[in-house]
Design a protein around this motif. Structure first.
Motif, short mmCIF file in Angstrom:
data_model
loop_
_atom_site.label_atom_id
_atom_site.label_comp_id
_atom_site.label_asym_id
_atom_site.label_seq_id
_atom_site.Cartn_x
_atom_site.Cartn_y
_atom_site.Cartn_z
N ASN A 102 -1.99 -10.53 14.96
CA ASN A 102 -2.57 -9.28 14.33
C ASN A 102 -2.82 -9.36 12.85
OD1 ASN A 102 0.01 -9.27 12.95
ND2 ASN A 102 0.98 -8.56 14.70
N LEU A 103 -3.31 -8.17 12.33
CA LEU A 103 -3.44 -8.03 10.74
C LEU A 103 -2.43 -8.59 9.89
CD1 LEU A 103 -5.55 -4.62 10.94
CD2 LEU A 103 -6.30 -7.06 11.08
N ARG A 104 -1.20 -8.35 10.23
CA ARG A 104 -0.05 -8.69 9.58
C ARG A 104 -0.16 -10.43 9.42
NH1 ARG A 104 3.92 -7.02 6.04
NH2 ARG A 104 5.75 -8.21 6.21
N ASP A 105 -0.14 -10.82 10.32
CA ASP A 105 -0.33 -12.19 10.49
C ASP A 105 -1.40 -12.76 9.60
OD1 ASP A 105 1.81 -12.36 12.24
OD2 ASP A 105 0.69 -12.29 14.04
N VAL A 106 -2.48 -12.27 9.78
CA VAL A 106 -3.61 -12.79 8.95
C VAL A 106 -3.24 -12.62 7.60
CG1 VAL A 106 -6.08 -12.49 8.41
CG2 VAL A 106 -5.11 -12.38 10.70
N SER A 107 -2.73 -11.50 7.04
CA SER A 107 -2.49 -11.20 5.75
C SER A 107 -1.38 -11.99 5.44
CB SER A 107 -1.96 -9.68 5.61
OG SER A 107 -1.62 -9.29 4.19
N GLY A 108 -0.64 -12.45 6.13
CA GLY A 108 0.73 -13.43 5.72
C GLY A 108 0.11 -14.71 5.54
N ALA A 109 -0.73 -15.11 6.42
CA ALA A 109 -1.61 -16.55 6.12
C ALA A 109 -2.24 -16.32 4.88
CB ALA A 109 -2.48 -16.71 7.40
N VAL A 110 -3.04 -15.35 4.55
CA VAL A 110 -3.67 -15.37 3.32
C VAL A 110 -2.70 -15.60 1.93
CG1 VAL A 110 -4.91 -14.07 1.49
CG2 VAL A 110 -5.64 -13.83 4.21
N ASP A 122 -8.63 -0.24 5.91
CA ASP A 122 -9.59 0.09 6.69
C ASP A 122 -10.66 0.55 5.88
OD1 ASP A 122 -8.94 2.62 6.04
OD2 ASP A 122 -8.08 3.22 8.10
N SER A 123 -12.01 0.90 6.66
CA SER A 123 -12.96 1.51 6.09
C SER A 123 -12.99 2.67 5.28
CB SER A 123 -14.07 1.69 7.14
OG SER A 123 -13.54 2.78 8.04
N GLU A 124 -11.64 3.44 5.65
CA GLU A 124 -11.27 4.67 4.75
C GLU A 124 -10.31 4.35 3.85
OE1 GLU A 124 -12.84 7.65 5.33
OE2 GLU A 124 -14.02 6.74 6.71
N LEU A 125 -10.16 3.05 3.47
CA LEU A 125 -9.21 2.64 2.50
C LEU A 125 -7.63 3.10 2.57
CD1 LEU A 125 -11.29 3.12 -0.67
CD2 LEU A 125 -11.02 0.86 0.56
N ARG A 126 -7.50 3.03 4.00
CA ARG A 126 -5.91 3.23 4.41
C ARG A 126 -5.31 1.85 4.58
NH1 ARG A 126 -7.86 7.73 8.59
NH2 ARG A 126 -8.87 5.91 9.21
N LEU A 127 -4.17 1.61 4.05
CA LEU A 127 -3.26 0.33 4.16
C LEU A 127 -3.18 0.25 5.77
CD1 LEU A 127 -2.11 -2.02 2.70
CD2 LEU A 127 0.07 -0.80 2.55
N LEU A 128 -3.30 -0.76 6.08
CA LEU A 128 -3.09 -1.49 7.60
C LEU A 128 -2.06 -2.48 7.69
CD1 LEU A 128 -6.57 -1.47 9.09
CD2 LEU A 128 -4.95 0.31 8.98
N ALA A 129 -2.08 -3.49 6.74
CA ALA A 129 -1.19 -4.29 6.57
C ALA A 129 -1.18 -5.14 5.19
CB ALA A 129 -1.50 -5.65 7.78
N ALA A 130 0.05 -5.70 4.95
CA ALA A 130 0.41 -6.22 3.51
C ALA A 130 1.04 -7.42 3.56
CB ALA A 130 0.68 -5.11 2.42
N SER A 131 1.00 -8.41 2.75
CA SER A 131 2.09 -9.57 2.74
C SER A 131 2.00 -10.01 1.19
CB SER A 131 1.66 -10.70 3.66
OG SER A 131 1.78 -10.22 4.98
#
Length: 217
Positions: A102-110, A122-131
């Protein structure tokens, strides 16, 4: 031309300048000088000096060649290292995709691969995931959504990004920015779906960070 101040300080009376020639090109000048008294350099002395000058030219050329070869080898080594890093990054991200990350997994990998905080909006600049890396305080990620919400200059800078190449946003573009941001649009076809943002904390951005951001986006 010799430095006049040095000639005066050393009381140089006579100076002989001999070109250092290598393959028809003058690569330097060998100077001989006499202090206190005048001196007429004979043809034999001039020929002897010319021989030493040419030997010096050969030595300098060899040193330059050696330096160029070392520089080339260093460049190749750096390129090979970057290729190995890129392969490791591709392998890590491909595994995530196959495992249904999921997005959190991708963010964590980054964050793991760059050692820096990262977030997905997202495109409206709302936070979806962070690590954030384990050794860092997550405050910067808590502040980032508020920064984006309250600073129209930052919002405009993000929404003006197109394509799939990462771009660094700094204080020149956004004066109120606290830390530089490495941003890559998350695009599906020609449509920007969102933004992957890496925060410059814990070290300067590197070429590796840009590779990670681009491939993760």
């Amino acid at each position: 031309r010799p430095v006049r101040a040095a000639m005066l300080e050393w009381d140089v009376q006579t100076m002989l300048g001999v070109p250092m020639v290598r393959k028809g090109e003058v690569i330097g000048i060998l100077f001989l000088d006499n202090e206190d008294v005048q001196h007429d350099y004979t043809s034999e002395e001039q020929n002897l000096c010319a021989t030493f000058a040419n030997l010096s030219a050969i030595a300098i050329s060899q040193a330059q060649l050696t330096s160029d070869l070392r520089s080339s080898l260093k460049t190749v080594e750096q390129q090979n290292r970057m290729l190995r890093n890129a392969a490791a990054i591709e392998d890590r991200l491909a595994t995530l995709v196959l495992e249904g990350a999921n997005l959190r997994d991708v963010s964590g990998a980054v964050s793991d691969l760059t050692g820096k905080p990262s977030a997905v909006f997202d495109s409206e600049l709302r936070l979806l995931a962070a690590s954030s890396p384990d050794h860092m305080e997550p405050d910067v990620l808590r502040e980032l959504p508020a920064q984006i919400r309250d600073d129209p200059t930052l919002r405009d800078a993000l929404q003006e990004l197109t394509g799939k190449r990462p771009k660094v946003i700094d204080r020149e573009a956004v004066p109120r920015l606290k830390q530089r941001l490495l941003v890559v649009p998350v695009s599906v076809g020609d449509q920007v779906w969102g933004y992957l943002i890496v925060v410059e904390q814990g070290g300067w951005f590197t070429a590796r960070d840009k590779i990670v951001a681009r491939r993760s986006g």
